[in-house]
Design an enzyme around this catalytic site. Structure first.
Site, PDB file in Angstrom:
ATOM      1  N   ARG A 187      -9.233  -1.114   4.004  1.00 61.08           N
ATOM      2  CA  ARG A 187      -8.842  -0.926   2.609  1.00 61.08           C
ATOM      3  C   ARG A 187      -9.572  -1.901   1.670  1.00 61.08           C
ATOM      4  O   ARG A 187      -9.922  -1.538   0.554  1.00 61.08           O
ATOM      5  CB  ARG A 187      -7.335  -1.157   2.448  1.00 61.08           C
TER       6      ARG A 187
ATOM      7  N   ILE B 275       5.084  -4.153  10.544  1.00 62.30           N
ATOM      8  CA  ILE B 275       5.399  -3.723   9.179  1.00 62.30           C
ATOM      9  C   ILE B 275       5.057  -2.238   9.157  1.00 62.30           C
ATOM     10  O   ILE B 275       3.890  -1.859   9.133  1.00 62.30           O
ATOM     11  CB  ILE B 275       4.625  -4.534   8.125  1.00 62.30           C
TER      12      ILE B 275
ATOM     13  N   TYR C 120     -12.171  -5.267  -3.086  1.00 56.48           N
ATOM     14  CA  TYR C 120     -13.254  -4.832  -3.965  1.00 56.48           C
ATOM     15  C   TYR C 120     -14.279  -5.922  -4.254  1.00 56.48           C
ATOM     16  O   TYR C 120     -15.480  -5.697  -4.097  1.00 56.48           O
ATOM     17  CB  TYR C 120     -12.734  -4.253  -5.287  1.00 56.48           C
TER      18      TYR C 120
ATOM     19  N   LYS D 169      -0.190 -10.013   8.824  1.00 56.66           N
ATOM     20  CA  LYS D 169      -0.051  -8.575   9.059  1.00 56.66           C
ATOM     21  C   LYS D 169      -1.409  -8.097   9.537  1.00 56.66           C
ATOM     22  O   LYS D 169      -2.375  -8.040   8.773  1.00 56.66           O
ATOM     23  CB  LYS D 169       0.378  -7.831   7.793  1.00 56.66           C
TER      24      LYS D 169
ATOM     25  N   TYR E  27      -2.210 -10.487   4.760  1.00 53.40           N
ATOM     26  CA  TYR E  27      -2.354  -9.069   5.106  1.00 53.40           C
ATOM     27  C   TYR E  27      -3.840  -8.766   5.213  1.00 53.40           C
ATOM     28  O   TYR E  27      -4.553  -8.731   4.211  1.00 53.40           O
ATOM     29  CB  TYR E  27      -1.667  -8.225   4.027  1.00 53.40           C
TER      30      TYR E  27
ATOM     31  N   THR F   1       0.829  -1.203   0.000  1.00 49.25           N
ATOM     32  CA  THR F   1       0.000   0.000   0.000  1.00 49.25           C
ATOM     33  C   THR F   1       0.861   1.250   0.000  1.00 49.25           C
ATOM     34  O   THR F   1       0.647   2.179  -0.790  1.00 49.25           O
ATOM     35  CB  THR F   1      -0.914   0.007   1.239  1.00 49.25           C
TER      36      THR F   1
END
Length: 295
Positions: free
Chosen positions: A143, A206, A112, A166, A138, A49
């Site tokens: 997001r 991270i 999405y 993550k 992740y 990202t």
């Protein structure tokens, strides 16, 4: 017994992708890698990202991975972002990373298209069975639009090569459930939650702010590891406002790139639809960097 993925404990830095006149600046990227190696960063995470991977072409994405692996030369680990909302595309990128010598792959939850929990499981299963390097799941529902539930991650823990998570849900309850039911290593995906996550069994971060102050984040991790609770708390408080502004003034990596430009470490250039930090935000950022002692 050490958790799976324990080799990636410590500080991983989510690298920015530097641009110059609209193109990836590979020379500056190499300098960013050297900066992190010199700081003692444990692992580099390009093309995530923070690295603006959604705006990179397939060729650029692959080349950034190759350049970071080549520049690191084994002096620190490399765990590039290889996720996609297409399982086929994620598999292609992950295979590329493995071929180029990456140590692991950071695979974001498909975004999405909002798969079911079974869809999440089958996505990671397809990757885990085809690629030999460790995979870090992740999970960032803010997001991607959908959470990978702890029960699904517990199923993934039995797959070959799924070794890390993550954790960017912002939920210590979710992290605690994963830690209690699996042997996966959890890495914080939120800088400001690093110390709280360590306190429930997480093993690293991270980091976005690590692009600027990797040594301070390393110091926090070391203080916790060495049972110096007061020192770890002091460093957490010192880093808190800087972390807040790096991620709160605008969408990541807009404030980070603005900060790196102010510090002479990046052009500050972004790719649309990312746009520059507005003047009011830049003024707040200057104040935050100055208060921290960076300006």
């Amino acid at each position: 017994m050490p958790r799976k993925g324990a080799a990636f404990a410590g500080l991983s830095v989510a690298l920015v992708t530097p641009f110059k006149n609209g193109e990836v600046d590979y020379d500056l990227l190499r300098k960013q890698v050297e900066f992190q190696v010199d700081a003692g960063t444990n692992c580099l995470c390009p093309v995530g990202t923070t690295g603006e991977s959604p705006t990179l072409s397939h060729d650029e994405h692959e080349k950034v991975i190759s350049v970071v692996v080549e520049t690191a030369r084994g002096r620190c680990k490399v765990m590039p972002g290889t996720g996609s909302n297409s399982t086929r595309e994620a598999l292609r990128l992950t295979k590329w990373a493995a071929k180029e010598g990456a140590d692991a792959a950071l695979v974001v939850a498909p975004y999405y298209n909002k798969p079911t929990q079974e869809g999440f499981f089958q996505h990671y299963k397809a990757l885990a069975e085809e690629v030999s390097i460790p995979i870090c799941v992740y999970n960032i529902p803010g997001r991607t639009g959908k959470n990978i539930e702890p029960e699904t991650i517990a199923r993934m823990a039995d797959l070959p090569n799924i070794t890390m998570v993550k954790e960017a849900t912002g939920s210590l309850d979710q992290a605690s459930q994963i830690l209690a039911t699996t042997d996966l290593t959890i890495l914080s995906g939120d800088d400001s939650l690093t110390l709280p996550l360590l306190s429930v069994g997480g093993e690293g971060v991270i980091s976005v702010v690590g692009n600027i102050v990797p040594k301070d984040m390393l110091a926090l991790l070391a203080a916790f590891r060495e049972n110096r609770a007061a020192d770890a708390t002091q460093l957490h408080h010192k880093l808190f406002y800087l972390c807040r502004d790096m991620l709160g003034l605008a969408t990541n990596p807009i404030p980070l790139k603005a900060a790196m430009k102010l510090l002479g470490r990046d052009t500050g250039e972004l790719r649309l639809p990312m746009t520059e930090l507005e003047p009011a935000g830049e003024a707040k950022l200057r104040k935050s960097l100055a208060a921290y002692g960076l300006l």
